[in-house]
Design an enzyme around this catalytic site. Structure first.
Site, short mmCIF file in Angstrom:
data_model
loop_
_atom_site.label_atom_id
_atom_site.label_comp_id
_atom_site.label_asym_id
_atom_site.label_seq_id
_atom_site.Cartn_x
_atom_site.Cartn_y
_atom_site.Cartn_z
CG HIS A 161 40.39 4.54 15.81
ND1 HIS A 161 40.89 3.34 16.21
CD2 HIS A 161 39.74 5.05 16.88
CE1 HIS A 161 40.54 3.12 17.48
NE2 HIS A 161 39.85 4.14 17.90
N1 UDP Z 1 35.15 -2.92 15.47
C1 UDP Z 1 34.05 -3.22 14.68
N2 UDP Z 1 34.10 -2.88 13.36
C2 UDP Z 1 35.17 -2.26 12.79
C3 UDP Z 1 36.29 -1.98 13.60
C4 UDP Z 1 36.25 -2.31 14.96
O1 UDP Z 1 33.06 -3.79 15.15
O2 UDP Z 1 35.13 -1.97 11.60
C5 UDP Z 1 35.09 -3.27 16.90
C6 UDP Z 1 36.24 -4.08 17.40
O3 UDP Z 1 36.05 -5.44 17.15
C7 UDP Z 1 36.24 -3.73 18.88
C8 UDP Z 1 35.78 -2.31 18.89
O4 UDP Z 1 35.14 -2.08 17.65
O5 UDP Z 1 35.29 -4.51 19.57
C9 UDP Z 1 36.96 -1.41 19.05
O6 UDP Z 1 36.57 -0.12 18.90
P1 UDP Z 1 37.57 1.05 18.50
O7 UDP Z 1 38.78 0.47 17.87
O8 UDP Z 1 36.77 2.05 17.75
O9 UDP Z 1 37.89 1.73 19.89
P2 UDP Z 1 38.97 1.43 21.03
O10 UDP Z 1 38.90 -0.02 21.38
O11 UDP Z 1 40.29 1.85 20.52
O12 UDP Z 1 38.53 2.28 22.18
#
Ligand code: UDP
Length: 357
Positions: free
Chosen positions: A207
């Site tokens: 994403h």
């Molecule tokens: N996550 C979730 N459902 C999904 C995809 C990701 O609960 O369908 C969780 C994942 O386990 C992690 C968090 O969302 O705890 C990560 O968020 P994201 O990837 O949106 O953001 P980033 O970590 O890159 O800031």
């Protein structure tokens, strides 16, 4: 009783705040008021986490989303400032590296309200990432930096933080607290493994702007995932932004795409998968928490200790590198019993510190 205003708006922040909020509620010594900026708003990107993780309902929802970075941050700044002037909290808590993080820290610091930044000190050194700008600026105007790792401390030292009046506390990773706590009951709440009939599979997410804004990059990543899917099924709970771009450009995937899932489903998939492939920051660590290797679909990672210990390979969008990393990890056995992110008491340390300061 001290009053804390917590500012959250995006999925990873709900997960981080859930861990800290739970400890705040337990102590009964802090009055937490939550502002949801509205950055993420779909039920499966927002509401589900409040329900499943028992996060207190936000007192305020600014409903700001779908705008350019400047417009979004600006509107948040205005909305948050208005609330802080009424609420007059002792502390403002911000998490991670989103526009909500920066807007919250900026609004509070200009009102001379103390700012606590959770997951501070991380750097990718890639200034094209909006997250990197948000991190650097938020750290600089915060009163306390809660840092998860030694490398984060080193980053801050290199930026001269020894000369600043900022209190730096290494507390570990609140995402580890969340993973440990919710993993105890995820099996009772999630049927995703049986529903999707999953056996051996790769869990992937995609994403980040650096992968979704350039169609050539996105196409290369799809090609790589398609090839891996021909060997082991790949399952992707797809972020709405990526889904929109795939539809707009009529890009097709051969692997299994599902809607974003809640945290319990995510934990169950982490427990059962063979490997994680992702551009997410949080998921790289969660792979490690659940003893899985991770292929990081970005050019840099802030979680360098995972790479140093050979749990993670950073491969960008190069199809060849992705395939090689997949072959490397496919049958590799690693000992994941090493403490990189604390003992699951990162949230306790935060709450104790806020009570003392
Ligand atoms: N996550 C979730 N459902 C999904 C995809 C990701 O609960 O369908 C969780 C994942 O386990 C992690 C968090 O969302 O705890 C990560 O968020 P994201 O990837 O949106 O953001 P980033 O970590 O890159 O800031």
């Amino acid at each position: 009783m001290k009053k804390i205003v917590t500012i959250i708006g995006a999925r990873p922040q709900f997960i981080k705040a859930a861990a800290v909020s739970r400890v705040m509620q337990k102590t009964k010594l802090l009055n937490e008021i939550i502002i949801h900026t509205g950055q993420h708003f779909d039920d499966n990107m927002s509401e589900i986490f409040f329900r499943e993780m028992e996060i207190p309902k936000p007192t305020y929802n600014l409903n700001i989303n779908g705008l350019s970075h400047g417009a979004m941050t600006g509107q948040m700044l205005e909305g948050i400032e208005r609330i802080l002037m009424q609420e007059k909290p002792d502390w403002v808590m911000v998490y991670g590296d989103t526009n909500s993080t920066l807007a919250g820290a900026l609004a509070a610091s200009k009102l001379h309200i103390k700012v606590a930044h959770v997951e501070a000190g991380l750097r990718s050194f890639n200034y094209k990432m909006p997250e990197e700008i948000n991190r650097i600026l938020t750290d600089r105007i915060s009163t306390i930096l809660f840092v998860p790792t030694d490398s984060a401390i080193k980053n801050l030292e290199a930026e001269g933080y020894k000369n600043f009046p900022t209190l730096i506390i290494k507390n570990g990773d609140v995402m580890q607290d969340a993973a440990m706590y919710y993993a105890k009951t995820s099996e009772q709440h999630s049927k995703i493994i049986s529903q999707l009939g999953l056996e051996k599979f790769v869990l992937a997410t995609l994403h980040r702007e650096e992968n979704t804004n350039d169609i050539n990059v996105l196409q290369r990543l799809l090609n790589a995932l398609n090839k891996i899917n021909a060997e082991i099924p790949v399952v992707v709970p797809l972020h709405p932004r990526t889904k929109k771009i795939l539809t707009q450009h009529n890009l097709k995937a051969e692997f299994k795409i599902i809607d974003p899932v809640g945290y319990f489903d995510m934990i169950e998939m982490l427990k059962h998968c063979s490997l994680v492939m992702t551009d997410s920051g949080g998921l790289q660590k969660e792979a490690f928490f659940f003893q899985k290797h991770c292929i990081t679909l970005r050019e840099q990672t802030e979680w360098v200790e995972l790479v140093e210990h050979d749990f993670n390979k950073v491969v960008g969008s190069d199809e060849e590198k992705i395939k090689n990393a997949f072959e490397y990890f496919r049958n590799k056995k690693s000992d994941f019993n090493i403490n990189l992110y604390g003992n699951g008491i990162a949230s306790e340390i935060i709450v104790e510190t806020l009570l003392k300061n």
